[in-house]
Scaffold this motif. Structure first.
Motif, PDB file in Angstrom:
ATOM      1  N   GLU A   1      -0.946  -7.605   2.608  1.00 48.80           N
ATOM      2  CA  GLU A   1      -0.010  -6.450   3.174  1.00 48.80           C
ATOM      3  C   GLU A   1       1.304  -6.115   2.388  1.00 48.80           C
ATOM      4  O   GLU A   1       1.859  -5.265   2.174  1.00 48.80           O
TER       5      GLU A   1
ATOM      6  N   ARG B   1      -2.364  -6.049  -3.502  1.00 43.75           N
ATOM      7  CA  ARG B   1      -3.462  -4.986  -3.334  1.00 43.75           C
ATOM      8  C   ARG B   1      -4.673  -5.354  -3.588  1.00 43.75           C
ATOM      9  O   ARG B   1      -5.381  -5.109  -2.789  1.00 43.75           O
ATOM     10  N   GLN B   2      -5.047  -5.992  -4.842  1.00 46.34           N
ATOM     11  CA  GLN B   2      -6.229  -6.350  -5.189  1.00 46.34           C
ATOM     12  C   GLN B   2      -6.820  -7.317  -4.239  1.00 46.34           C
ATOM     13  O   GLN B   2      -8.013  -7.401  -3.791  1.00 46.34           O
TER      14      GLN B   2
ATOM     15  N   THR C   1       0.789  -1.229   0.036  1.00 43.13           N
ATOM     16  CA  THR C   1      -0.160  -0.113   0.101  1.00 43.13           C
ATOM     17  C   THR C   1       0.733   1.480  -0.199  1.00 43.13           C
ATOM     18  O   THR C   1       0.270   2.466  -0.405  1.00 43.13           O
TER      19      THR C   1
ATOM     20  N   GLU D   1       0.650  -5.283  -7.310  1.00 45.17           N
ATOM     21  CA  GLU D   1      -0.798  -4.826  -7.829  1.00 45.17           C
ATOM     22  C   GLU D   1      -1.830  -6.050  -7.341  1.00 45.17           C
ATOM     23  O   GLU D   1      -2.973  -5.597  -6.789  1.00 45.17           O
TER      24      GLU D   1
ATOM     25  N   GLY E   1      -6.190  -7.850  -0.884  1.00 43.77           N
ATOM     26  CA  GLY E   1      -6.117  -7.157   0.493  1.00 43.77           C
ATOM     27  C   GLY E   1      -4.828  -7.782   1.076  1.00 43.77           C
ATOM     28  O   GLY E   1      -5.076  -8.011   2.331  1.00 43.77           O
TER      29      GLY E   1
END
Length: 250
Positions: free
Chosen positions: A205, A200-201, A79, A197, A203
């Motif tokens: 860390e 991130r998608q 993130t 990416e 969820g």
């Protein structure tokens, strides 16, 4: 050792005899690896990952050299990651590629690409010459957390494959190989950007990148992905980058 959601148990580890270091010339290495008879659950794998272990085939291992601490585990907090100018260009350059996630099982087309990659890029490495047995023992594993990600262009040509493990604490980048003639695409860098990416998608860390070795040219590229965290003792701390020009496409 105790892992989250599991009963207390004792883990057994084995240590190899000293062998030639794959990364630093003139040095010997020793490896610590988990008992291969131990079932590798997500919780156990995650706990050992936090302690700097990596996967190769069915084995979880980490360097255990008595006189050298050059291999340092690194991870990207996804993130907080911000691509630099070159990475943004590489991302845009490869937007025509389609990614598909598959189980980590043998595929003839994958193996043919792996052979071409090693022969063109790593003929001086300890994985050369490629062999079917070596390939299968390195990347094939029948576990729900292990996958192979195909990257294909609009003509359905296979340009790259990334072996990736998904744990509850993040993705672990195991290995990537790609079409050696596609130098302009910088597919090694793109595969890492894609995994960031994806984390991130999903969820997650972190993306775990394995070992960073400051004095090894082929491993220094990892510090180009900032911010980067390094495992020091039992704590993950920010890694302060040094000047470097290498990228992931070695």
């Amino acid at each position: 050792m105790t892992t989250s959601g599991e009963q207390n148990f004792t883990l057994k580890f084995y240590q190899t005899l000293p062998h030639t270091c794959s990364y630093l010339a003139g040095r010997e290495a020793t490896t610590l690896f988990l008992d291969p008879e131990r079932e590798v659950t997500d919780a156990l794998y995650a706990s050992l990952t936090l302690m700097g272990f990596r996967r190769s085939g069915r084995h979880l291992y980490r360097p255990h050299c008595q006189t050298c601490q050059a291999c340092q585990s690194v991870r990207i907090p996804v993130t907080a990651f911000t691509p630099n100018r070159q990475q943004r260009k590489i991302w845009r350059r490869n937007q025509d590629l389609h990614a598909q996630c598959l189980p980590a099982r043998f595929n003839e087309e994958h193996y043919a690409l792996y052979q071409r990659y090693l022969e063109a890029r790593h003929a001086d490495g300890d994985m050369y010459p490629p062999s079917l047995h070596q390939y299968q023992s390195f990347l094939m594993v029948d576990q729900p957390w292990a996958e192979l990600v195909e990257f294909r262009d609009a003509e359905q040509r296979l340009l790259g494959v990334a072996a990736v493990d998904q744990l509850h604490l993040g993705l672990s980048a195991i290995y990537t190989f790609f079409a050696p003639e596609e130098e302009k695409r910088s597919l090694g860098t793109y595969a890492i950007l894609w995994q960031i990416e994806q984390a991130r998608q999903r969820g997650l860390e972190h993306l775990y990148l394995g070992y960073w070795i400051q004095n090894c040219r082929k491993m220094r590229y990892k510090q180009n992905f900032q911010p980067l965290e390094v495992l020091q003792g039992q704590q993950w701390r920010p890694l302060i980058p040094i000047e470097v020009s290498e990228d992931a496409d070695q």
